[in-house]
Design a protein around this motif. Structure first.
Motif, PDB file in Angstrom:
ATOM      1  N   ILE A 143       0.983  -1.244  -0.041  1.00  0.00           N
ATOM      2  CA  ILE A 143      -0.195  -0.099   0.138  1.00  0.00           C
ATOM      3  C   ILE A 143       0.774   1.142   0.064  1.00  0.00           C
ATOM      4  CG2 ILE A 143      -1.836   1.231   1.086  1.00  0.00           C
ATOM      5  CD1 ILE A 143      -2.501  -1.146   2.600  1.00  0.00           C
ATOM      6  N   LEU A 144       0.909   1.947  -1.128  1.00  0.00           N
ATOM      7  CA  LEU A 144       1.680   3.107  -1.408  1.00  0.00           C
ATOM      8  C   LEU A 144       3.026   2.579  -1.131  1.00  0.00           C
ATOM      9  CD1 LEU A 144      -0.661   5.907   0.215  1.00  0.00           C
ATOM     10  CD2 LEU A 144      -0.421   5.169  -2.185  1.00  0.00           C
ATOM     11  N   GLY A 145       4.023   3.516   0.046  1.00  0.00           N
ATOM     12  CA  GLY A 145       5.030   2.828   0.701  1.00  0.00           C
ATOM     13  C   GLY A 145       4.988   2.584   2.035  1.00  0.00           C
ATOM     14  N   GLY A 189      -9.945   5.621  -3.393  1.00  0.00           N
ATOM     15  CA  GLY A 189      -9.495   7.174  -3.879  1.00  0.00           C
ATOM     16  C   GLY A 189      -8.985   7.016  -5.494  1.00  0.00           C
ATOM     17  N   LYS A 190      -8.572   5.724  -5.649  1.00  0.00           N
ATOM     18  CA  LYS A 190      -8.073   5.603  -7.276  1.00  0.00           C
ATOM     19  C   LYS A 190      -9.272   5.366  -7.888  1.00  0.00           C
ATOM     20  CE  LYS A 190      -3.636   4.802  -7.084  1.00  0.00           C
ATOM     21  NZ  LYS A 190      -2.445   5.292  -7.783  1.00  0.00           N
ATOM     22  N   ALA A 191     -10.365   5.151  -7.563  1.00  0.00           N
ATOM     23  CA  ALA A 191     -11.624   4.938  -8.197  1.00  0.00           C
ATOM     24  C   ALA A 191     -12.319   6.253  -8.370  1.00  0.00           C
ATOM     25  CB  ALA A 191     -12.860   4.247  -7.330  1.00  0.00           C
ATOM     26  N   LEU A 213      -4.621  -3.172 -11.767  1.00  0.00           N
ATOM     27  CA  LEU A 213      -4.474  -3.805 -10.635  1.00  0.00           C
ATOM     28  C   LEU A 213      -3.569  -2.794  -9.728  1.00  0.00           C
ATOM     29  CD1 LEU A 213      -2.722  -6.981 -12.289  1.00  0.00           C
ATOM     30  CD2 LEU A 213      -4.861  -6.812 -10.911  1.00  0.00           C
ATOM     31  N   GLU A 214      -3.442  -2.659  -8.442  1.00  0.00           N
ATOM     32  CA  GLU A 214      -3.130  -1.512  -7.550  1.00  0.00           C
ATOM     33  C   GLU A 214      -2.495  -2.202  -6.346  1.00  0.00           C
ATOM     34  OE1 GLU A 214      -3.330   1.624  -8.840  1.00  0.00           O
ATOM     35  OE2 GLU A 214      -1.682   1.831  -7.386  1.00  0.00           O
ATOM     36  N   ASP A 215      -1.131  -1.581  -5.989  1.00  0.00           N
ATOM     37  CA  ASP A 215      -0.619  -1.953  -4.566  1.00  0.00           C
ATOM     38  C   ASP A 215      -0.311  -3.374  -4.358  1.00  0.00           C
ATOM     39  OD1 ASP A 215      -0.378   0.791  -4.656  1.00  0.00           O
ATOM     40  OD2 ASP A 215      -1.387   1.196  -3.019  1.00  0.00           O
ATOM     41  N   ILE A 216      -0.127  -4.086  -5.432  1.00  0.00           N
ATOM     42  CA  ILE A 216       0.374  -5.696  -5.210  1.00  0.00           C
ATOM     43  C   ILE A 216       1.619  -5.507  -5.395  1.00  0.00           C
ATOM     44  CG2 ILE A 216      -0.044  -7.796  -5.987  1.00  0.00           C
ATOM     45  CD1 ILE A 216      -2.786  -6.880  -7.225  1.00  0.00           C
ATOM     46  N   HIS A 260      -1.258  -2.911 -14.364  1.00  0.00           N
ATOM     47  CA  HIS A 260      -0.525  -2.914 -13.070  1.00  0.00           C
ATOM     48  C   HIS A 260      -0.171  -1.485 -13.112  1.00  0.00           C
ATOM     49  CE1 HIS A 260       1.976  -3.865  -9.314  1.00  0.00           C
ATOM     50  NE2 HIS A 260       0.821  -3.317  -8.946  1.00  0.00           N
ATOM     51  N   ASP A 261      -0.837  -0.563 -12.195  1.00  0.00           N
ATOM     52  CA  ASP A 261      -0.738   0.842 -12.335  1.00  0.00           C
ATOM     53  C   ASP A 261       0.654   1.325 -11.801  1.00  0.00           C
ATOM     54  OD1 ASP A 261      -1.215   3.695 -12.199  1.00  0.00           O
ATOM     55  OD2 ASP A 261      -2.099   3.407 -10.267  1.00  0.00           O
ATOM     56  N   ASP A 262       0.970   0.435 -10.686  1.00  0.00           N
ATOM     57  CA  ASP A 262       2.207   0.944  -9.863  1.00  0.00           C
ATOM     58  C   ASP A 262       3.579   0.543 -10.739  1.00  0.00           C
ATOM     59  OD1 ASP A 262       1.566   1.740  -7.119  1.00  0.00           O
ATOM     60  OD2 ASP A 262       0.223  -0.415  -7.619  1.00  0.00           O
ATOM     61  N   GLN A 263       3.253  -0.478 -11.750  1.00  0.00           N
ATOM     62  CA  GLN A 263       4.539  -0.884 -12.593  1.00  0.00           C
ATOM     63  C   GLN A 263       4.219   0.448 -13.888  1.00  0.00           C
ATOM     64  OE1 GLN A 263       5.102  -4.873 -14.330  1.00  0.00           O
ATOM     65  NE2 GLN A 263       3.512  -5.292 -12.756  1.00  0.00           N
ATOM     66  N   ALA A 268       8.532   7.940  -3.601  1.00  0.00           N
ATOM     67  CA  ALA A 268       7.901   7.058  -2.797  1.00  0.00           C
ATOM     68  C   ALA A 268       6.802   7.843  -1.985  1.00  0.00           C
ATOM     69  CB  ALA A 268       8.900   6.628  -1.788  1.00  0.00           C
ATOM     70  N   ASN A 269       5.602   7.226  -1.796  1.00  0.00           N
ATOM     71  CA  ASN A 269       4.532   7.773  -1.210  1.00  0.00           C
ATOM     72  C   ASN A 269       4.250   7.277   0.400  1.00  0.00           C
ATOM     73  OD1 ASN A 269       3.617   9.736  -3.156  1.00  0.00           O
ATOM     74  ND2 ASN A 269       3.037   7.965  -4.159  1.00  0.00           N
ATOM     75  N   PRO A 270       3.881   8.204   1.140  1.00  0.00           N
ATOM     76  CA  PRO A 270       3.297   9.362   1.137  1.00  0.00           C
ATOM     77  C   PRO A 270       4.503  10.276   1.431  1.00  0.00           C
ATOM     78  CG  PRO A 270       2.415   8.655   3.316  1.00  0.00           C
ATOM     79  CD  PRO A 270       2.999   7.270   2.545  1.00  0.00           C
ATOM     80  N   VAL A 304       5.374  13.892  -9.955  1.00  0.00           N
ATOM     81  CA  VAL A 304       5.465  12.591 -10.708  1.00  0.00           C
ATOM     82  C   VAL A 304       4.563  11.412 -10.090  1.00  0.00           C
ATOM     83  CG1 VAL A 304       7.134  10.992 -11.682  1.00  0.00           C
ATOM     84  CG2 VAL A 304       7.606  13.319 -11.641  1.00  0.00           C
ATOM     85  N   ASN A 305       3.424  11.327 -10.472  1.00  0.00           N
ATOM     86  CA  ASN A 305       2.367  10.265  -9.887  1.00  0.00           C
ATOM     87  C   ASN A 305       1.552   9.636 -10.824  1.00  0.00           C
ATOM     88  OD1 ASN A 305       0.183   9.382  -8.275  1.00  0.00           O
ATOM     89  ND2 ASN A 305       0.992  10.351  -6.679  1.00  0.00           N
ATOM     90  N   ASN A 306       1.568   8.602 -10.706  1.00  0.00           N
ATOM     91  CA  ASN A 306       0.579   7.789 -11.706  1.00  0.00           C
ATOM     92  C   ASN A 306      -0.792   8.423 -11.903  1.00  0.00           C
ATOM     93  OD1 ASN A 306      -0.437   6.572  -9.286  1.00  0.00           O
ATOM     94  ND2 ASN A 306       0.866   4.766  -9.565  1.00  0.00           N
ATOM     95  N   VAL A 307      -1.146   9.074 -11.131  1.00  0.00           N
ATOM     96  CA  VAL A 307      -2.486   9.801 -11.319  1.00  0.00           C
ATOM     97  C   VAL A 307      -2.522  10.844 -12.684  1.00  0.00           C
ATOM     98  CG1 VAL A 307      -1.834  12.255 -10.136  1.00  0.00           C
ATOM     99  CG2 VAL A 307      -4.110  11.328 -10.436  1.00  0.00           C
TER     100      VAL A 307
HETATM  101  C1  LIG Z   1       0.979   6.441  -6.379  1.00  0.00           C
HETATM  102  C2  LIG Z   1       0.844   4.790  -6.142  1.00  0.00           C
HETATM  103  O1  LIG Z   1       0.190   4.489  -6.840  1.00  0.00           O
HETATM  104  C3  LIG Z   1       1.554   4.701  -4.783  1.00  0.00           C
HETATM  105  O2  LIG Z   1       2.472   5.300  -4.156  1.00  0.00           O
HETATM  106  O3  LIG Z   1       1.400   3.349  -4.830  1.00  0.00           O
END
Ligand SMILES: CC(=O)C(=O)O
Ligand SMILES: NC(=O)C1=CN([C@@H]2O[C@H](COP(=O)(O)OP(=O)(O)OC[C@H]3O[C@@H](n4cnc5c(N)ncnc54)[C@H](OP(=O)(O)O)[C@@H]3O)[C@@H](O)[C@H]2O)C=CC1
Ligand SMILES: [Mg+2]
Length: 751
Positions: free
Chosen positions: A78-80, A95-97, A137-140, A162-165, A288-290, A319-322
């Motif tokens: 989950i994020l970082g 939030g992504k939705a 796919l998110e945060d896997i 996979h969004d994070d990739q 890295a987030n947050p 620089v964020n995948n949003v």
């Molecule tokens: C922005 C994002 O998807 C993350 O930090 O995991």
């Protein structure tokens, strides 16, 4: 640089109110009558069922499939924050939705799967194919995410992404293209260090190598340090592919002389010493987030020549995948794509990079409250850039069509671009613009009603959102107790609490007031009572003397009463030309209405003045005004004495030679509905009106409240205009957010 300060309490309150979570599902068809029920459900629904069974591609026509994406996580990265489980990942996925909807009008639903077994995830997701037009796919965590994505791509006939990739890789590539342009370096010559060999890290390095970075120039690190050839500890096949031939063993070793640092690891992984050891004009993306690997302040303290980006929205260069996933899916869904392939990702990266180099239109600058121009602090478009929706998806869709993944190619790309322009709800960006400009203005805002918990929370939010200084009028003990009760204990120290007892200026205020009111029956006693005991009058006196830049009040008393008190200090009557304008926001449309506050029964000259004031408010909100004088008659029919003044008002504007469009009189449907307006080809409005000037205050009040109660419209205002200083009067049923919005309006002097 202004930083948004967000407290844990605020973050929890945001997720708790007005309803738990961040979205709900809304029907797009009425289900009002027996006939509706028959069409939507049994027996009518059997017809599309059969059609889809006969021709599966018609599911895109008869169901939401074509505009529906699943946001799927198991919460292992989950994020970082690490592996906190499926349930804890839900706020991020919701939030992504919401981001999908807000930025690209994609309907998305979050699905949290309570398993760490890749096979179970693959099985579950692959069975969901019929429901969705795409899978995000998110945060896997890595390396499971690589296996899961690869297998699902092979099994499913819709985009699996996979969004994070890839989302991260695309944005990182776009930002880096521009950062290198500014630092005068070529990607093939750059020494690149990437920290974090997980989902985001592996995908970023792969894409950069595909775009020209040389394998021998790239070093990847993880928690064990440099991934070098021959390392055995903590390795997997995806890391091995990027193992470097190097003697460097630690991140510190690797950073020495590097041109680029990319961080997709964890908070604080980079030290100022490491940054200091980098090459000239270093590029640092601490993503890295947050919390980033190093903050821009820390990096700039040791290297003024660094170009720094983070994943956060409170620093320049986000620089964020949003910036990617909403538009990649928009483009992919609109061609009914089978996949999102590399060409579509690269097209997205290039389009983003190109957009940042273009001249930034005024509306974007206005929304951010500062001039943005391509350079060290602006290497990538900002997430609220309204051009993204019509620039990025066409580039993605075109790449998809060129590479054969489109089931339904778009014939006319120009028309597609136009449809995207009108697709987004303009109302959200209007409020965003107001807040951004308020942040720029840094106004000292007087909150007159410091005894009301909503006002106090709005004052705290005003200050903590970085909009400026909040001056709260109230008794210290009372304010403290109410802030405590609201869980905002720390805020007492942050706010400035003002009252007649602690003000050095009370005598000056009283003299001023006496001078104004002595010939209106007020003696010194009355003046003392007003100035010292009435917080509305006291606040207005503060404003009049420049002891604050704006005033918000009205949350605890009826607006007419508050206005009469303010009139003791300011000239804010109908005779002075004061006007109240209310903004109605509904279904992607914004309409201003006036006069909703001051003028009871305006004559043609007053109506013209209302139009002029409303036009200024519209421009302040970034809208080009189109005024309709509305009535129950249209251009003279039916004839009525009551409609005459609405007929006359445009003639007053003719004489004034104003620089905006106006017309009248007409009924509301003619004003707002292009088809009805087309029945009057001589009408001078170039489109539906966005300002309605109504015959009297009662009709304004009835219309606004009807829209609010029956249609659920969002109401902003009345915005008080035509007064010397910015004063905004809330209504007694205002929420904390409403009060905050009024403060923002006062701060950027709309009105
Ligand atoms: C922005 C994002 O998807 C993350 O930090 O995991
Ligand atoms: N700005 C953006 O748009 C995005 C940012 N991110 C951020 O990137 C980070 C990683 O996310 P993701 O790839 O999905 O997660 P993963 O779990 O897939 O990967 C994490 C990687 O980071 C490494 N790592 C963790 N802590 C450190 C450290 N202190 N020093 C060096 N390496 C470390 C891990 O090393 P090891 O292999 O040894 O365990 C692992 O390789 C998160 O902070 C996330 O918020 C992610 C996506 C988008
Ligand atoms: Mg993520």
């Amino acid at each position: 640089m202004t930083k948004n300060k967000i407290t844990p309490e605020e973050a929890l309150a945001y997720h708790l109110e007005p309803k738990p979570g961040k979205y709900e599902i809304v029907a797009t068809t009425p289900m009002a009558t027996q006939r509706d029920l028959s069409l939507a459900y049994s027996p009518g629904v059997a017809v599309p069922v059969q059609a889809i069974a006969d021709r599966p591609e018609t599911a895109y026509d008869y169901t939401v499939k074509g505009n529906m994406v699943a946001v799927i996580s198991n919460g292992t990265a989950i994020l970082g924050m690490g592996n906190l489980g499926a349930l804890a990942s839900k706020p991020v996925m919701e939030g992504k939705a919401v981001l999908f909807k807000r930025f690209a009008d994609v309907n998305a639903i979050d699905i949290e799967l309570d398993t760490e077994d890749p096979e179970e995830i693959i099985k579950a997701v692959s069975l969901m194919g019929p429901t969705f037009g795409g899978i995000n796919l998110e945060d896997i965590k890595a390396p499971e995410c690589f296996i899961i994505e690869q297998r699902l791509k092979e099994m499913m006939d819709i985009p699996v992404f996979h969004d994070d990739q890839h989302g991260t890789a695309v944005i990182c590539a776009a930002g880096l293209l521009n950062a290198l342009e500014i630092s005068g370096k070529k990607i093939e010559d750059c020494r690149i260090v990437l920290n974090g060999a997980g989902a985001a890290g592996i995908a970023c390095l792969e894409l950069l190598k595909a775009m020209g970075a040389r394998h021998d120039n790239c070093i990847m690190c993880d928690t064990k340090g440099v991934i070098y050839q021959g390392r055995t500890e903590g390795m997997n096949q995806w890391k091995s592919a990027h193992a470097a031939r190097t003697d460097a063993r630690t991140l510190e070793d690797a950073m020495m002389g590097a041109d680029v640092f990319l961080g997709v690891s964890a908070k604080g992984a980079v030290t100022p010493e490491m940054v200091a050891s980098m090459a000239e004009n270093p590029v640092i993306f601490a993503m890295a987030n947050p919390d980033p690997e190093i903050t821009p302040e820390e990096a700039h303290a040791v290297r003024a020549d660094a170009i720094v980006a983070t994943g956060r929205s409170d620093y320049p260069n986000q620089v964020n995948n949003v910036l990617g996933f909403p538009y990649l899916f928009r483009g992919a869904l609109d061609i009914h794509a089978r996949a999102i392939n590399d060409e579509m990702k690269i097209a997205c990266a290039r389009a983003l990079a190109a957009l940042a180099r273009e001249d930034v239109p005024d509306e974007v600058a206005m929304a951010y409250g500062r001039k943005l121009s391509f350079g060290r602090d602006y290497i990538i478009p900002t997430p609220f850039d309204p051009r993204l929706i019509y620039v990025i998806p066409p580039a993605v869709a075109k790449a998809g069509m060129d590479t054969g993944v489109a089931r339904r190619p778009i014939i006319d790309l120009k028309a597609y671009e136009l449809s995207l322009k009108s697709r987004m709800d303009p109302t959200a960006s209007i409020l965003q613009g107001v807040h951004a400009r308020a942040r720029q203005a840094q106004a000292r805002m007087i909150f007159a009603e410091g005894d009301d918990p909503r006002v106090l929370r709005a004052a705290v939010a005003y200050q903590r959102a970085g909009l400026g200084k909040a001056l709260v009028v109230g008794r210290e003990q009372d304010v403290r107790e109410k802030l405590d009760a609201a869980g905002l204990h720390d805020a007492v120290r942050e706010l400035e609490i003002v009252n007649a007892a602690n003000s050095r200026h009370l005598d000056t205020y009283k003299d001023f007031l006496y001078n104004r009111l002595q010939r209106q029956g007020f003696d010194r006693h009355d003046i003392h009572r007003l100035a010292a005991r009435d917080r509305h009058v006291f606040s207005a006196l503060m404003l009049a003397h420049g002891h604050g830049d704006g005033l918000v009040t009205g949350a605890t008393r009826k607006s007419a009463h508050v206005l009469s008190l303010i009139n003791h200090v300011f000239d804010a009557t109908a005779a002075d030309g004061a006007v109240g304008i209310t903004a109605l926001l509904h279904k992607g449309r914004i309409v201003l209405m006036g006069d909703t506050l001051v003028q009871e029964w305006p004559e043609p000259e007053d109506l013209a003045n209302i139009a002029v004031r409303a036009a200024a408010v519209a421009r302040g909100l970034g809208l080009e005004p189109r005024v309709a004088f509305v009535s129950f008659s249209t251009f003279g029919y039916p004839v009525s004495e009551r409609a005459t003044k609405m007929h006359e008002a445009p003639k007053v504007l003719d004489r004034m030679k104003v620089d905006f469009e106006y017309e009248g009189e007409m009924t509301v449907d003619v004003a707002l509905n292009p088809t009805a307006m087309a029945g009057y080809p001589f009408c001078r409005l170039s489109g539906p009106a966005n300002i309605l000037v109504v015959p009297a205050r009662h009709s304004a009040s009835i219309s606004v409240k009807l829209m609010q109660e029956m249609a659920g419209a969002t109401v902003i205002g009345p915005i008080l205009t035509g007064v010397k200083k910015p004063i905004q009067i809330c209504s007694s049923n205002s929420t904390v957010n409403d009060i905050l919005n009024m403060a923002a309006l006062a701060a950027c002097k709309i009105g």
